[in-house]
Design a protein around this motif. Structure first.
Motif: not given
Length: 208
Positions: A152, A174, A185, A189, A192
């Motif tokens: 992410l 994403n 979210d 993932h 980050l």
């Protein structure tokens, strides 16, 4: 907390960045994270629509045949479930899933999600500027960095347009602006990736 700034290909970047312990240095609690994730997923659900039961169907209530002598079963109402156009027997009821959660718990959950990634899975990059805004080139950089299968990436006010276009077709990557940061979210993932601008936005969000 000091973190080294990296490039998109995983190599060392320019300098370090100081992360706020109030945002990135908390001890994550599973119960808080669970409450926030449950709240998010429940609010994604649409309303379960009701079916029309016998009392909801607009049909005459007049007895439409004789009690005896008609050669068929005795009926008193066209809205009965046995007739076409009648009400549904034991139909679905309307249900709403917009549960509430205290703002302080939501904010604490986001801080804990960021802190969890800071312990394992947080990468800070200077910016998302790419010289060649092509999917193949960006995919090669991310593969070299070995950030994991699900990444992410968060930018500041708006996501870098070239990066967003290049990352659009990369499976598992994403992209979000900092304002879209959310617990679900972040946790789903492996890695980050935050830009300096994203870190400033996130810290200002809690300090403002």
């Amino acid at each position: 907390m000091k973190v080294q700034v990296l490039n998109l290909d995983g190599t060392a970047g320019k300098g370090d960045i100081e992360l706020s312990d109030d945002v990135f240095g908390l001890e994550p609690r599973a119960d808080i994270l669970h409450r926030v994730v449950t709240w998010q997923l429940e609010n994604r659900r649409g309303i379960a629509r009701a079916t029309r039961e016998r009392s909801d169907v607009a049909r005459t209530g007049k007895k439409f045949g004789n009690q005896k002598g008609g050669g068929s079963a005795r009926h008193g109402d066209r809205a009965a479930p046995v007739f076409i156009g009648g009400g549904k027997a034991h139909g679905a009821r309307r249900r709403e899933f917009n549960i509430s959660l205290n703002k302080k718990i939501r904010a604490l959950g986001l801080k804990m999600a960021l802190s969890a990634k800071a312990q394992n899975g947080l990468v800070i990059v200077d910016s998302l500027d790419v010289s060649d805004a092509k999917t193949k080139a960006l995919a090669g950089q991310l593969a070299k960095a070995n950030f994991g299968k699900k990444v992410l990436v968060m930018d500041g006010e708006q996501v870098n347009e070239g990066f967003a276009l290049a990352a659009r077709n990369i499976v598992g990557v994403n992209v979000l602006p900092a304002v879209g940061a959310n617990v679900y979210d972040i946790l789903k993932h492996d890695t980050l990736v935050l830009t300096r601008a994203a870190v400033e936005k996130l810290e200002a969000r809690f300090n403002g």
